[in-house]
Design an enzyme around this catalytic site. Structure first.
Site, PDB file in Angstrom:
ATOM      1  N   ASP A  21      87.173  41.996 101.443  1.00  0.00           N
ATOM      2  CA  ASP A  21      87.797  40.667 101.364  1.00  0.00           C
ATOM      3  C   ASP A  21      87.321  39.926 100.122  1.00  0.00           C
ATOM      4  O   ASP A  21      86.197  40.124  99.656  1.00  0.00           O
ATOM      5  CB  ASP A  21      87.434  39.867 102.629  1.00  0.00           C
ATOM      6  CG  ASP A  21      88.337  38.662 102.820  1.00  0.00           C
ATOM      7  OD1 ASP A  21      89.348  38.550 102.105  1.00  0.00           O
ATOM      8  OD2 ASP A  21      88.017  37.828 103.686  1.00  0.00           O
ATOM      9  N   ARG A  25      90.117  35.371  95.706  1.00  0.00           N
ATOM     10  CA  ARG A  25      89.173  34.322  95.280  1.00  0.00           C
ATOM     11  C   ARG A  25      88.383  34.758  94.054  1.00  0.00           C
ATOM     12  O   ARG A  25      88.075  33.965  93.175  1.00  0.00           O
ATOM     13  CB  ARG A  25      88.241  33.952  96.443  1.00  0.00           C
ATOM     14  CG  ARG A  25      88.872  32.974  97.411  1.00  0.00           C
ATOM     15  CD  ARG A  25      88.142  32.918  98.723  1.00  0.00           C
ATOM     16  NE  ARG A  25      88.398  34.135  99.490  1.00  0.00           N
ATOM     17  CZ  ARG A  25      87.606  34.587 100.448  1.00  0.00           C
ATOM     18  NH1 ARG A  25      86.498  33.931 100.758  1.00  0.00           N
ATOM     19  NH2 ARG A  25      87.913  35.692 101.093  1.00  0.00           N
ATOM     20  N   HIS A  38      92.719  42.575  92.852  1.00  0.00           N
ATOM     21  CA  HIS A  38      92.955  43.828  93.574  1.00  0.00           C
ATOM     22  C   HIS A  38      92.625  45.025  92.676  1.00  0.00           C
ATOM     23  O   HIS A  38      92.048  46.007  93.126  1.00  0.00           O
ATOM     24  CB  HIS A  38      94.402  43.911  94.056  1.00  0.00           C
ATOM     25  CG  HIS A  38      94.763  42.847  95.048  1.00  0.00           C
ATOM     26  ND1 HIS A  38      93.964  42.545  96.132  1.00  0.00           N
ATOM     27  CD2 HIS A  38      95.836  42.012  95.142  1.00  0.00           C
ATOM     28  CE1 HIS A  38      94.536  41.576  96.845  1.00  0.00           C
ATOM     29  NE2 HIS A  38      95.666  41.231  96.258  1.00  0.00           N
ATOM     30  N   THR A  67      98.572  44.757 108.986  1.00  0.00           N
ATOM     31  CA  THR A  67      99.934  44.453 109.441  1.00  0.00           C
ATOM     32  C   THR A  67     100.293  43.030 109.005  1.00  0.00           C
ATOM     33  O   THR A  67     101.413  42.759 108.569  1.00  0.00           O
ATOM     34  CB  THR A  67      99.989  44.547 110.987  1.00  0.00           C
ATOM     35  OG1 THR A  67      99.388  45.781 111.373  1.00  0.00           O
ATOM     36  CG2 THR A  67     101.394  44.513 111.506  1.00  0.00           C
ATOM     37  N   ARG A  72     102.424  38.313 103.064  1.00  0.00           N
ATOM     38  CA  ARG A  72     102.041  37.729 101.768  1.00  0.00           C
ATOM     39  C   ARG A  72     103.271  37.653 100.856  1.00  0.00           C
ATOM     40  O   ARG A  72     104.283  38.306 101.124  1.00  0.00           O
ATOM     41  CB  ARG A  72     100.972  38.606 101.112  1.00  0.00           C
ATOM     42  CG  ARG A  72      99.664  38.516 101.867  1.00  0.00           C
ATOM     43  CD  ARG A  72      98.524  39.013 101.021  1.00  0.00           C
ATOM     44  NE  ARG A  72      97.295  38.747 101.744  1.00  0.00           N
ATOM     45  CZ  ARG A  72      96.087  38.886 101.238  1.00  0.00           C
ATOM     46  NH1 ARG A  72      95.946  39.293  99.983  1.00  0.00           N
ATOM     47  NH2 ARG A  72      95.019  38.628 101.958  1.00  0.00           N
ATOM     48  N   LEU A 132      82.651  63.705 102.632  1.00  0.00           N
ATOM     49  CA  LEU A 132      83.030  62.403 103.185  1.00  0.00           C
ATOM     50  C   LEU A 132      84.505  62.375 103.626  1.00  0.00           C
ATOM     51  O   LEU A 132      85.372  62.901 102.927  1.00  0.00           O
ATOM     52  CB  LEU A 132      82.821  61.333 102.097  1.00  0.00           C
ATOM     53  CG  LEU A 132      83.288  59.920 102.426  1.00  0.00           C
ATOM     54  CD1 LEU A 132      82.384  59.290 103.483  1.00  0.00           C
ATOM     55  CD2 LEU A 132      83.313  59.050 101.170  1.00  0.00           C
ATOM     56  N   SER A 197      89.312  39.952 112.080  1.00  0.00           N
ATOM     57  CA  SER A 197      90.672  40.070 111.556  1.00  0.00           C
ATOM     58  C   SER A 197      91.446  41.279 112.077  1.00  0.00           C
ATOM     59  O   SER A 197      92.054  42.018 111.300  1.00  0.00           O
ATOM     60  CB  SER A 197      90.646  40.096 110.016  1.00  0.00           C
ATOM     61  OG  SER A 197      90.120  38.896 109.534  1.00  0.00           O
ATOM     62  N   GLU A 208      77.078  47.500 114.629  1.00  0.00           N
ATOM     63  CA  GLU A 208      76.296  46.445 113.988  1.00  0.00           C
ATOM     64  C   GLU A 208      77.194  45.789 112.941  1.00  0.00           C
ATOM     65  O   GLU A 208      77.923  46.484 112.219  1.00  0.00           O
ATOM     66  CB  GLU A 208      75.059  47.042 113.315  1.00  0.00           C
ATOM     67  CG  GLU A 208      74.068  47.650 114.282  1.00  0.00           C
ATOM     68  CD  GLU A 208      73.473  46.627 115.255  1.00  0.00           C
ATOM     69  OE1 GLU A 208      73.284  45.466 114.850  1.00  0.00           O
ATOM     70  OE2 GLU A 208      73.213  46.999 116.409  1.00  0.00           O
TER      71      GLU A 208
HETATM   72  C1  FPP Z   1      91.411  41.332 100.403  1.00  0.00           C
HETATM   73  O1  FPP Z   1      91.302  40.344  99.429  1.00  0.00           O
HETATM   74  C2  FPP Z   1      91.960  42.583  99.900  1.00  0.00           C
HETATM   75  C3  FPP Z   1      93.131  43.174 100.269  1.00  0.00           C
HETATM   76  C4  FPP Z   1      94.059  42.580 101.244  1.00  0.00           C
HETATM   77  C5  FPP Z   1      93.580  44.434  99.683  1.00  0.00           C
HETATM   78  C6  FPP Z   1      92.507  45.433  99.354  1.00  0.00           C
HETATM   79  C7  FPP Z   1      93.044  46.366  98.355  1.00  0.00           C
HETATM   80  C8  FPP Z   1      92.342  46.940  97.340  1.00  0.00           C
HETATM   81  C9  FPP Z   1      90.891  46.788  97.127  1.00  0.00           C
HETATM   82  C10 FPP Z   1      93.061  47.764  96.331  1.00  0.00           C
HETATM   83  C11 FPP Z   1      93.734  48.989  96.828  1.00  0.00           C
HETATM   84  C12 FPP Z   1      92.907  49.863  97.665  1.00  0.00           C
HETATM   85  C13 FPP Z   1      92.818  51.198  97.621  1.00  0.00           C
HETATM   86  C14 FPP Z   1      92.131  51.865  98.741  1.00  0.00           C
HETATM   87  C15 FPP Z   1      93.335  52.034  96.528  1.00  0.00           C
HETATM   88  P1  FPP Z   1      92.215  39.056  99.571  1.00  0.00           P
HETATM   89  O2  FPP Z   1      93.436  39.271  98.754  1.00  0.00           O
HETATM   90  O3  FPP Z   1      92.440  38.762 101.008  1.00  0.00           O
HETATM   91  O4  FPP Z   1      91.292  37.969  98.921  1.00  0.00           O
HETATM   92  P2  FPP Z   1      91.210  36.404  99.285  1.00  0.00           P
HETATM   93  O5  FPP Z   1      90.773  36.313 100.714  1.00  0.00           O
HETATM   94  O6  FPP Z   1      90.155  35.911  98.352  1.00  0.00           O
HETATM   95  O7  FPP Z   1      92.559  35.828  99.020  1.00  0.00           O
END
Ligand code: FPP
Length: 247
Positions: A21, A25, A38, A67, A72, A132, A197, A208
């Site tokens: 997460d 931000r 991202h 989901t 967004r 892994l 979430s 944990e």
């Molecule tokens: C949360 O940050 C992140 C996501 C919803 C997407 C995670 C995706 C990646 C790290 C890239 C793709 C992944 C792979 C496995 C190739 P947010 O957008 O909710 O951040 P915020 O809470 O600050 O708005």
């Protein structure tokens, strides 16, 4: 601080799940568009996958797209899907080189066709790897997983393939997307949010929980090692007393 050397190699969690997460931000704090966060987040994924492999974690589950994330803005969803396709196709050789097997949980069929195909291809290409297991949660939410599970068990009952009296916690686990996986011993969430979430609610009954203020793009394998060291200091009692655990 070198956390890796502090890890007790005999007590590394078999399964670590991560709620990644804070990409948005992080981007905002660097005056960049969200997708930039991202993209930087993918580098953290790389680092953490590497780190998990180094210390012998067997399963690493990453919450990559929930989901709820379908709601967004369209451009962000499209960019995330594109990033996923590009990353998977680019990284599959490296997954093979590092003996990593790619798995997914969630409703893959709801992803754009090219995304689903790329993932199926990568899973097929890495299926014989024995190191892994990298599990991507995509179009995943725990409640929708449980709904799908209840439906498939109910179908078997109506077909008389399962008797109602056979339904117990083990049987339900066997019908979840995570059927063949151990439950996570450790759940990590970044970005200073203290929520689950809708992630692996059944599977984390005794996990944990570890929270860090770092945004996901700043999280590296060193942070994962720190979380493992913290985990190893805890006493897992599973509802028993401290004395019972020690005997
Ligand atoms: C949360 O940050 C992140 C996501 C919803 C997407 C995670 C995706 C990646 C790290 C890239 C793709 C992944 C792979 C496995 C190739 P947010 O957008 O909710 O951040 P915020 O809470 O600050 O708005």
């Amino acid at each position: 601080m070198d956390f890796k050397t502090q890890i007790n190699t005999a007590d590394v969690p078999n399964h670590i799940a991560i709620i990644m997460d804070g990409n948005g931000r992080w981007a905002k704090s660097h005056s960049k568009p969200r997708i930039f966060g991202h993209k930087k987040g993918v580098l953290s994924v790389r680092s953490v996958v590497e780190g998990a492999g180094e210390v012998g974690v067997k399963y690493l589950t990453l919450y990559a797209f929930s989901t709820e994330n379908w709601n967004r803005p369209k451009v962000e969803v499209a960019a995330l899907m594109q990033l996923l396709v590009v990353t998977i196709s680019k990284e599959v050789a490296s997954l093979n080189k590092n003996n990593v097997r790619l798995l997914t949980i969630g409703d893959l069929k709801s992803l754009p066709g090219n995304c689903e195909r790329e993932l199926e291809k990568a899973k097929e290409k890495t299926k014989n790897n024995t190191g892994l297991n990298l599990v991507l949660a995509l179009s995943y939410s725990s409640k929708s997983e449980i709904v799908r599970t209840v439906k498939s068990i109910a179908t078997k009952v109506s077909e008389k393939k399962i008797d109602v009296s056979d339904i117990d916690s083990d049987l339900i686990s066997d019908y979840l997307d995570t059927a063949a996986m151990p439950n996570p011993e450790l759940l990590v969430r970044t970005s200073g949010e203290y929520r689950l979430s809708n992630f692996l609610l059944w599977q984390i009954a005794y996990s944990e929980l570890y929270f860090t203020n770092k945004f996901w793009p700043d999280f590296t394998k060193e942070d994962l090692f720190e979380a493992i060291v913290d985990y190893q200091k805890r006493e897992r009692r599973f509802g028993l007393t401290s004395e019972q655990i020690k005997n």
